[in-house]
Design an enzyme around this catalytic site. Structure first.
Site, PDB file in Angstrom:
ATOM      1  N   THR A  30      21.806  -6.426  13.684  1.00  0.00           N
ATOM      2  CA  THR A  30      22.196  -6.507  12.278  1.00  0.00           C
ATOM      3  C   THR A  30      22.905  -5.220  11.868  1.00  0.00           C
ATOM      4  O   THR A  30      22.871  -4.217  12.595  1.00  0.00           O
ATOM      5  CB  THR A  30      20.959  -6.724  11.398  1.00  0.00           C
ATOM      6  OG1 THR A  30      19.979  -5.733  11.711  1.00  0.00           O
ATOM      7  CG2 THR A  30      20.362  -8.099  11.643  1.00  0.00           C
ATOM      8  N   GLY A  31      23.495  -5.234  10.686  1.00  0.00           N
ATOM      9  CA  GLY A  31      24.402  -4.197  10.194  1.00  0.00           C
ATOM     10  C   GLY A  31      24.141  -2.772  10.584  1.00  0.00           C
ATOM     11  O   GLY A  31      24.851  -2.186  11.411  1.00  0.00           O
ATOM     12  N   GLY A  32      23.098  -2.147   9.987  1.00  0.00           N
ATOM     13  CA  GLY A  32      22.859  -0.725  10.217  1.00  0.00           C
ATOM     14  C   GLY A  32      22.523  -0.417  11.657  1.00  0.00           C
ATOM     15  O   GLY A  32      23.009   0.570  12.233  1.00  0.00           O
ATOM     16  N   THR A  33      21.709  -1.258  12.265  1.00  0.00           N
ATOM     17  CA  THR A  33      21.331  -1.037  13.665  1.00  0.00           C
ATOM     18  C   THR A  33      22.522  -1.263  14.582  1.00  0.00           C
ATOM     19  O   THR A  33      22.739  -0.515  15.550  1.00  0.00           O
ATOM     20  CB  THR A  33      20.165  -1.971  14.059  1.00  0.00           C
ATOM     21  OG1 THR A  33      19.096  -1.818  13.131  1.00  0.00           O
ATOM     22  CG2 THR A  33      19.662  -1.647  15.453  1.00  0.00           C
ATOM     23  N   LYS A  62      20.833 -12.465   6.020  1.00  0.00           N
ATOM     24  CA  LYS A  62      21.643 -12.152   7.191  1.00  0.00           C
ATOM     25  C   LYS A  62      21.147 -12.873   8.435  1.00  0.00           C
ATOM     26  O   LYS A  62      21.932 -13.356   9.241  1.00  0.00           O
ATOM     27  CB  LYS A  62      21.692 -10.637   7.435  1.00  0.00           C
ATOM     28  CG  LYS A  62      20.367  -9.927   7.440  1.00  0.00           C
ATOM     29  CD  LYS A  62      20.564  -8.416   7.393  1.00  0.00           C
ATOM     30  CE  LYS A  62      19.245  -7.679   7.208  1.00  0.00           C
ATOM     31  NZ  LYS A  62      19.431  -6.246   6.970  1.00  0.00           N
ATOM     32  N   LYS A 134       5.821 -17.711  17.755  1.00  0.00           N
ATOM     33  CA  LYS A 134       5.402 -19.102  17.987  1.00  0.00           C
ATOM     34  C   LYS A 134       5.918 -19.595  19.327  1.00  0.00           C
ATOM     35  O   LYS A 134       5.218 -20.324  20.046  1.00  0.00           O
ATOM     36  CB  LYS A 134       5.922 -19.986  16.853  1.00  0.00           C
ATOM     37  CG  LYS A 134       5.581 -21.465  17.038  1.00  0.00           C
ATOM     38  CD  LYS A 134       5.991 -22.306  15.846  1.00  0.00           C
ATOM     39  CE  LYS A 134       5.615 -23.772  16.077  1.00  0.00           C
ATOM     40  NZ  LYS A 134       5.895 -24.613  14.889  1.00  0.00           N
ATOM     41  N   HIS A 285     -33.152   5.686  12.078  1.00  0.00           N
ATOM     42  CA  HIS A 285     -33.064   4.486  11.246  1.00  0.00           C
ATOM     43  C   HIS A 285     -32.283   4.755   9.957  1.00  0.00           C
ATOM     44  O   HIS A 285     -32.731   4.438   8.861  1.00  0.00           O
ATOM     45  CB  HIS A 285     -34.445   3.924  10.942  1.00  0.00           C
ATOM     46  CG  HIS A 285     -35.164   3.418  12.165  1.00  0.00           C
ATOM     47  ND1 HIS A 285     -34.664   2.395  12.944  1.00  0.00           N
ATOM     48  CD2 HIS A 285     -36.306   3.809  12.758  1.00  0.00           C
ATOM     49  CE1 HIS A 285     -35.480   2.175  13.959  1.00  0.00           C
ATOM     50  NE2 HIS A 285     -36.486   3.025  13.875  1.00  0.00           N
ATOM     51  N   GLY A 314     -35.949  10.010  20.020  1.00  0.00           N
ATOM     52  CA  GLY A 314     -35.041   8.863  20.078  1.00  0.00           C
ATOM     53  C   GLY A 314     -34.052   8.829  18.934  1.00  0.00           C
ATOM     54  O   GLY A 314     -33.522   7.768  18.586  1.00  0.00           O
ATOM     55  N   ARG A 449     -40.666   5.871  -6.424  1.00  0.00           N
ATOM     56  CA  ARG A 449     -40.336   7.289  -6.239  1.00  0.00           C
ATOM     57  C   ARG A 449     -41.603   8.110  -6.008  1.00  0.00           C
ATOM     58  O   ARG A 449     -41.601   9.101  -5.269  1.00  0.00           O
ATOM     59  CB  ARG A 449     -39.575   7.789  -7.472  1.00  0.00           C
ATOM     60  CG  ARG A 449     -39.012   9.197  -7.331  1.00  0.00           C
ATOM     61  CD  ARG A 449     -37.913   9.420  -8.335  1.00  0.00           C
ATOM     62  NE  ARG A 449     -36.884   8.404  -8.181  1.00  0.00           N
ATOM     63  CZ  ARG A 449     -35.914   8.432  -7.275  1.00  0.00           C
ATOM     64  NH1 ARG A 449     -35.837   9.465  -6.456  1.00  0.00           N
ATOM     65  NH2 ARG A 449     -35.044   7.461  -7.181  1.00  0.00           N
TER      66      ARG A 449
END
Length: 528
Positions: A30-33, A62, A134, A285, A314, A449
């Site tokens: 495509t254009g720019g690339t 495009k 696909k 834990h 542990g 608490r």
């Protein structure tokens, strides 16, 4: 073989195209690339020449053309497809190289306008990617520069891509489209749209939580089982993990990490990262059972271990500084499941060579490691998800409000800030006794608490630690004076709590009656 190249990020694309050309692959772009490739002397056919239709609408249209999508979607093993291509003068396209408009980077910029965001929604790119993905049996689709090397290697070796690579590229392509569409959905459904302000310069206000939440993770590994052996589990990481986070760690030795190992390791790692001096955190834990700071890794560990040697058995241990031989030798005397640090000396690694089951995790910490945290926290509930901003509040000395006649000493204030950091990582209800940069007793996860306060005292007694002249942090307010009385009876002389209870005056009066200092933090740290 023909390749269609259309990339927004052109990093490495010239070198890739040069190698494709050298292998006899025809180039379409495509254009720019196309201009970039042509400027490098590469023969390239522009898409407009291929389709016989010019790019239009500022490049919005495009590649949306049968000569592109027909060439991508036609099944080579289906005669009717190939006959249709011949009838309409369409040639096959065997390799698609696309990366999409930088939508995510655009909307991440401060001051991004709605117009800029919309303009950076790619249409043709995703459509081509889906077509090629696909039809993976016949078409290879490349959506990331990291895939270039594998593609070239197979073309050089075999003259074509293997089924395995084409399928892997297809999966990666659909994953990328999913990520891209999710980012667009997240952005647009967060916009508080105001039509009267609409202009090209309109920067919309955005809701903190989008109307639809799309989050993407990549599987790091399958786990042997989940929390219990009858549950299945896997570990996923963010697409772009933050530097210094658990997901960036490298396991140096030991058995495979388990579900519980990872959950506990995260609790220990996030806690130890909250300290800017040498610190050690021991977790069991998901609760810190010992936390301390010291002048060395060995001192920090020795103090942390004293808090609760029974629970440390542990446990999961984290350091925010490299582990040297002295610290390694001390840790190796106990049974440890996981040991984490930013680094290990060669001598430390040698110490653990014979401890083949100990999991050593190296997690590099950035310079600003104390500020590197998750922005959001999630919790799965029945057919839904709770989402909140992470509890990243940092308490400063200036935030403390002294509410009692007795004033805390400078040493007590220093220990209060330490205790408060620890309490944030202890499951509610949380009570944490500290002294001299070391936890002395931790009460966690109780419905009352009062019970957490009693358990913290019991644990300190079991560890043969005196709670005389300690400070206490409570993650939420004392609803009655009884909790305060328990910690003062145990030996505490200074208490930090959020405040905010209707009975605050009663608790303050109790503190004055008992002759202890009390400060209000103005913020609570429930952790469920």
């Amino acid at each position: 073989m023909r390749a269609l190249i259309s990339v927004s990020d052109k990093t490495g694309i010239v070198e890739l195209a040069q190698q494709l050309h050298a292998l006899g692959v025809g180039l379409i772009s495509t254009g720019g690339t196309a201009k970039l490739l042509a400027d490098q002397g590469l023969p390239v056919t522009e898409v407009a020449e291929l389709t016989g239709f010019p790019e239009m609408l500022d490049g919005r249209v495009k590649t949306l053309h049968p000569k592109v999508h027909g060439g991508l979607l036609a099944r080579r093993d289906t005669p009717e497809h190939m006959a249709a291509l011949q009838a309409h003068h369409i040639d096959t396209i065997d390799l698609l190289i696309v990366n999409l408009y930088p939508f995510e980077a655009t909307v991440a910029k401060p001051g991004c306008t709605l117009a800029d965001a919309i303009e950076n929604i790619d249409i043709g790119g995703p459509a081509m990617v889906r077509s090629a993905a696909k039809n993976w049996k016949d078409v290879g689709v490349v959506t990331d520069a990291s895939q270039y090397a594998d593609v070239i290697a197979e073309l050089k070796a075999n003259g074509k891509l293997s089924d395995r690579l084409r399928f892997a590229l297809s999966v990666a392509a659909f994953n990328r489209i999913s990520q891209y569409d999710g980012a667009i959905s997240n952005y647009l459904s967060s916009v508080n749209f105001e039509a009267e302000k609409l202009s090209d310069a309109y920067v919309p206000e955005r809701a903190q939580f989008s109307g639809q939440f799309n989050e993407q993770y990549v599987k790091g590994q399958d786990l042997r089982y989940g929390e219990n052996s009858h549950q299945q589990a896997a570990w996923y990481r963010d697409l772009a993990p933050a530097a210094g986070s658990l997901a960036t760690g490298v396991q140096l030795q030991g058995k495979e990490l388990s579900y519980n190992n990872i959950a506990d390791a995260d609790a220990a790692w996030e806690c130890v990262k909250s300290f800017d001096t040498t610190a050690c955190v021991i977790v069991k834990h998901a609760n810190p059972c010992g936390v301390a700071v010291g002048t060395s890794a060995l001192e920090a560990y020795s103090k942390a271990f004293q808090t609760d040697p029974t629970s440390a058995f542990g446990g999961i241990i984290a350091f925010n500084r490299p582990v040297d031989k002295a610290a390694a030798e001390a840790v190796s005397k106990q049974f440890v499941e996981v040991l984490m640090a930013p680094d290990f000396s060669a001598e430390a690694l040698e110490v653990f060579k014979s401890k083949v089951n100990v999991r050593l995790m190296k997690i590099a910490l950035p310079a600003n490691y104390g500020q590197v945290r998750n922005a959001l926290e999630t919790k799965r509930v029945g057919s839904g998800l709770l989402l909140q901003s992470a509890d990243n509040h940092e308490l400063a000395l200036a935030d403390l409000k002294i509410v009692t006649v007795k004033q805390p000493t400078p040493e007590e204030l220093h220990d209060l800030l330490f205790a408060w950091k620890v309490a944030k990582f202890v499951k509610s209800n949380a009570i944490v006794f500290c002294k001299n940069g070391m936890t002395m007793g931790v009460g966690a996860g109780q419905m009352s608490r009062l019970d957490s306060a009693r358990i913290a005292s019991i644990k300190a007694e079991a560890a043969q630690l005196s709670l005389q002249n300690t400070v206490v942090a409570s993650d939420a307010f004392f609803p009655f004076r009884d909790g305060l009385d328990v910690v003062v009876d145990a030996g505490a002389t200074c208490v930090a709590q959020p405040g905010g209870s209707m009975r605050d005056p009663e608790v303050i009066d109790a503190a004055n009656e008992r002759g202890v200092a009390m400060v209000f933090t103005g913020v609570r740290h429930f952790r469920h």
